[in-house]
Design a protein around this motif. Sequence first.
Motif, PDB file in Angstrom:
ATOM      1  N   ILE A   4     -20.126  26.645  -3.833  1.00  0.00           N
ATOM      2  CA  ILE A   4     -20.850  25.564  -3.169  1.00  0.00           C
ATOM      3  C   ILE A   4     -22.333  25.676  -3.481  1.00  0.00           C
ATOM      4  N   ASN A   5     -22.927  24.561  -3.929  1.00  0.00           N
ATOM      5  CA  ASN A   5     -24.374  24.507  -4.171  1.00  0.00           C
ATOM      6  C   ASN A   5     -25.072  24.319  -2.830  1.00  0.00           C
ATOM      7  N   TRP A   6     -25.802  25.345  -2.390  1.00  0.00           N
ATOM      8  CA  TRP A   6     -26.437  25.354  -1.066  1.00  0.00           C
ATOM      9  C   TRP A   6     -27.955  25.307  -1.199  1.00  0.00           C
ATOM     10  N   ILE A   7     -28.455  24.741  -2.293  1.00  0.00           N
ATOM     11  CA  ILE A   7     -29.869  24.833  -2.613  1.00  0.00           C
ATOM     12  C   ILE A   7     -30.748  24.175  -1.561  1.00  0.00           C
ATOM     13  N   ASN A   8     -30.240  23.152  -0.849  1.00  0.00           N
ATOM     14  CA  ASN A   8     -31.032  22.475   0.179  1.00  0.00           C
ATOM     15  C   ASN A   8     -30.812  23.039   1.576  1.00  0.00           C
ATOM     16  N   GLY A   9     -29.926  24.038   1.698  1.00  0.00           N
ATOM     17  CA  GLY A   9     -29.718  24.708   2.980  1.00  0.00           C
ATOM     18  C   GLY A   9     -29.030  23.877   4.033  1.00  0.00           C
ATOM     19  N   GLY A  10     -28.415  22.761   3.630  1.00  0.00           N
ATOM     20  CA  GLY A  10     -27.812  21.848   4.597  1.00  0.00           C
ATOM     21  C   GLY A  10     -26.510  22.353   5.182  1.00  0.00           C
ATOM     22  N   LEU A  11     -25.946  21.573   6.096  1.00  0.00           N
ATOM     23  CA  LEU A  11     -24.713  21.932   6.795  1.00  0.00           C
ATOM     24  C   LEU A  11     -23.530  21.875   5.834  1.00  0.00           C
ATOM     25  N   ILE A  12     -22.833  22.992   5.696  1.00  0.00           N
ATOM     26  CA  ILE A  12     -21.691  23.094   4.793  1.00  0.00           C
ATOM     27  C   ILE A  12     -20.509  23.692   5.540  1.00  0.00           C
ATOM     28  N   GLU A  13     -19.374  23.746   4.856  1.00  0.00           N
ATOM     29  CA  GLU A  13     -18.180  24.388   5.406  1.00  0.00           C
ATOM     30  C   GLU A  13     -17.664  25.410   4.405  1.00  0.00           C
ATOM     31  N   LEU A  14     -17.479  26.638   4.867  1.00  0.00           N
ATOM     32  CA  LEU A  14     -16.954  27.723   4.058  1.00  0.00           C
ATOM     33  C   LEU A  14     -15.529  28.028   4.487  1.00  0.00           C
ATOM     34  N   LYS A  15     -14.621  28.089   3.507  1.00  0.00           N
ATOM     35  CA  LYS A  15     -13.234  28.447   3.783  1.00  0.00           C
ATOM     36  C   LYS A  15     -12.869  29.713   3.008  1.00  0.00           C
ATOM     37  N   GLN A  16     -11.634  30.136   3.157  1.00  0.00           N
ATOM     38  CA  GLN A  16     -11.165  31.344   2.514  1.00  0.00           C
ATOM     39  C   GLN A  16     -11.502  31.352   1.026  1.00  0.00           C
ATOM     40  N   GLY A  17     -12.216  32.401   0.583  1.00  0.00           N
ATOM     41  CA  GLY A  17     -12.532  32.558  -0.832  1.00  0.00           C
ATOM     42  C   GLY A  17     -13.762  31.814  -1.313  1.00  0.00           C
ATOM     43  N   ASP A  18     -14.440  31.049  -0.439  1.00  0.00           N
ATOM     44  CA  ASP A  18     -15.595  30.235  -0.844  1.00  0.00           C
ATOM     45  C   ASP A  18     -16.882  31.060  -0.885  1.00  0.00           C
ATOM     46  N   THR A  19     -17.784  30.658  -1.772  1.00  0.00           N
ATOM     47  CA  THR A  19     -19.134  31.223  -1.835  1.00  0.00           C
ATOM     48  C   THR A  19     -20.143  30.092  -1.917  1.00  0.00           C
ATOM     49  N   GLY A  93      -9.336  37.371   1.487  1.00  0.00           N
ATOM     50  CA  GLY A  93      -8.350  37.966   2.385  1.00  0.00           C
ATOM     51  C   GLY A  93      -8.477  37.516   3.823  1.00  0.00           C
ATOM     52  N   THR A  94      -9.068  36.339   4.064  1.00  0.00           N
ATOM     53  CA  THR A  94      -9.230  35.823   5.430  1.00  0.00           C
ATOM     54  C   THR A  94      -8.574  34.442   5.529  1.00  0.00           C
ATOM     55  N   PRO A  95      -7.250  34.409   5.561  1.00  0.00           N
ATOM     56  CA  PRO A  95      -6.547  33.118   5.597  1.00  0.00           C
ATOM     57  C   PRO A  95      -6.892  32.316   6.849  1.00  0.00           C
ATOM     58  N   GLY A  96      -7.042  31.015   6.671  1.00  0.00           N
ATOM     59  CA  GLY A  96      -7.324  30.127   7.793  1.00  0.00           C
ATOM     60  C   GLY A  96      -8.781  30.074   8.191  1.00  0.00           C
ATOM     61  N   ALA A  97      -9.644  30.798   7.474  1.00  0.00           N
ATOM     62  CA  ALA A  97     -11.062  30.827   7.834  1.00  0.00           C
ATOM     63  C   ALA A  97     -11.706  29.456   7.612  1.00  0.00           C
ATOM     64  N   LYS A  98     -12.604  29.106   8.521  1.00  0.00           N
ATOM     65  CA  LYS A  98     -13.396  27.872   8.388  1.00  0.00           C
ATOM     66  C   LYS A  98     -14.711  28.097   9.121  1.00  0.00           C
ATOM     67  N   ILE A  99     -15.801  28.135   8.376  1.00  0.00           N
ATOM     68  CA  ILE A  99     -17.131  28.434   8.916  1.00  0.00           C
ATOM     69  C   ILE A  99     -18.063  27.269   8.612  1.00  0.00           C
ATOM     70  N   GLN A 100     -18.759  26.789   9.633  1.00  0.00           N
ATOM     71  CA  GLN A 100     -19.851  25.838   9.427  1.00  0.00           C
ATOM     72  C   GLN A 100     -21.153  26.628   9.335  1.00  0.00           C
ATOM     73  N   ALA A 101     -22.012  26.259   8.376  1.00  0.00           N
ATOM     74  CA  ALA A 101     -23.216  27.055   8.145  1.00  0.00           C
ATOM     75  C   ALA A 101     -24.370  26.164   7.682  1.00  0.00           C
ATOM     76  N   PHE A 102     -25.584  26.593   8.006  1.00  0.00           N
ATOM     77  CA  PHE A 102     -26.788  25.987   7.448  1.00  0.00           C
ATOM     78  C   PHE A 102     -27.888  27.034   7.446  1.00  0.00           C
ATOM     79  N   ILE A 103     -28.979  26.752   6.725  1.00  0.00           N
ATOM     80  CA  ILE A 103     -30.114  27.657   6.632  1.00  0.00           C
ATOM     81  C   ILE A 103     -31.279  27.069   7.414  1.00  0.00           C
ATOM     82  N   GLY A 104     -31.869  27.864   8.302  1.00  0.00           N
ATOM     83  CA  GLY A 104     -32.989  27.417   9.110  1.00  0.00           C
ATOM     84  C   GLY A 104     -34.266  28.169   8.778  1.00  0.00           C
ATOM     85  N   SER A 105     -35.403  27.463   8.857  1.00  0.00           N
ATOM     86  CA  SER A 105     -36.732  28.057   8.684  1.00  0.00           C
ATOM     87  C   SER A 105     -37.751  26.971   8.981  1.00  0.00           C
ATOM     88  N   VAL A 106     -39.041  27.252   8.727  1.00  0.00           N
ATOM     89  CA  VAL A 106     -40.023  26.180   8.842  1.00  0.00           C
ATOM     90  C   VAL A 106     -39.840  25.172   7.712  1.00  0.00           C
TER      91      VAL A 106
END
Length: 251
Positions: A4-19, A93-106
């Motif tokens: 996943i391209n996270w260059i803008n730090g926006g809200l994404i979803e990470l699942k099993q095996g994702d980077t 090795g984390t089946p069923g994983a689902k993570i919402q993530a974003f990057i915060g700063s000024v």
Amino acid sequence: MAKINWINGGLIELKQGDTATCAGNLNYGQLYCLFFYNAAGNDTPTPVHIVGTQGQAPAIVNVPGTTQNQGLAALCFVDGSETNTISASVLNGTPGAKIQAFIGSVKMPLDTQGINNKQIPMNGQVQSFDKFTRYYGVPESHWYSGRIQSNINQFISVQFAERRATVYVVNKLVNPSYNIGYYGNAKSLVNIQESQTQYIDFSMQGDGQQFVWINADSVQNSDSASIVLQSLMGIYNENITQQADALANHV
């Protein structure tokens, strides 16, 4: 597995095996925090592995398990002076994983889709928190008083300046460090302030730089939490005026 391209730090979803990788977009002299929410809908914590480009060992943060996407955030602070690139991975090795993530700063997230990104008034008006809320503002060069309040146990929010952050813990219940991680030496740039009551007061002085406040709590906790900032210059000027009027009346 996805990259996943996270260059803008926006809200994404990470699942099993994702980077997800934010490549080259962290600024030298700026502190960042990766916010992770467990959206899997089960009670199993999910470890997320954080790695940069400067050779430090990976950091691992455990995102608390939850049901109905109601859990607390796990945090990982990153110093842009140590690495300009950061990656977050959920192992295969984390089946069923689902993570919402974003990057915060000024600075981040640059992509605010899905984020409640609002300018905060500094006139004493109470503002409510929602999930994924980011308040920003540039205080003038004088003192301000602030208060974060919640009637829910262990409400957590993060205040950012350019290269430092303060984690405010209201109604502390357990050690908040269980949900906070640090990549490299970022821990030295983070201050944790706790209260055993339903509010925590703080003072801040404007210096022409932007401040940012982001909540790190669940949906149900955020709904009952608030933040308020008040300029003390207005109070000072009002007192001076009252004193001048009293003196004039006395003469």
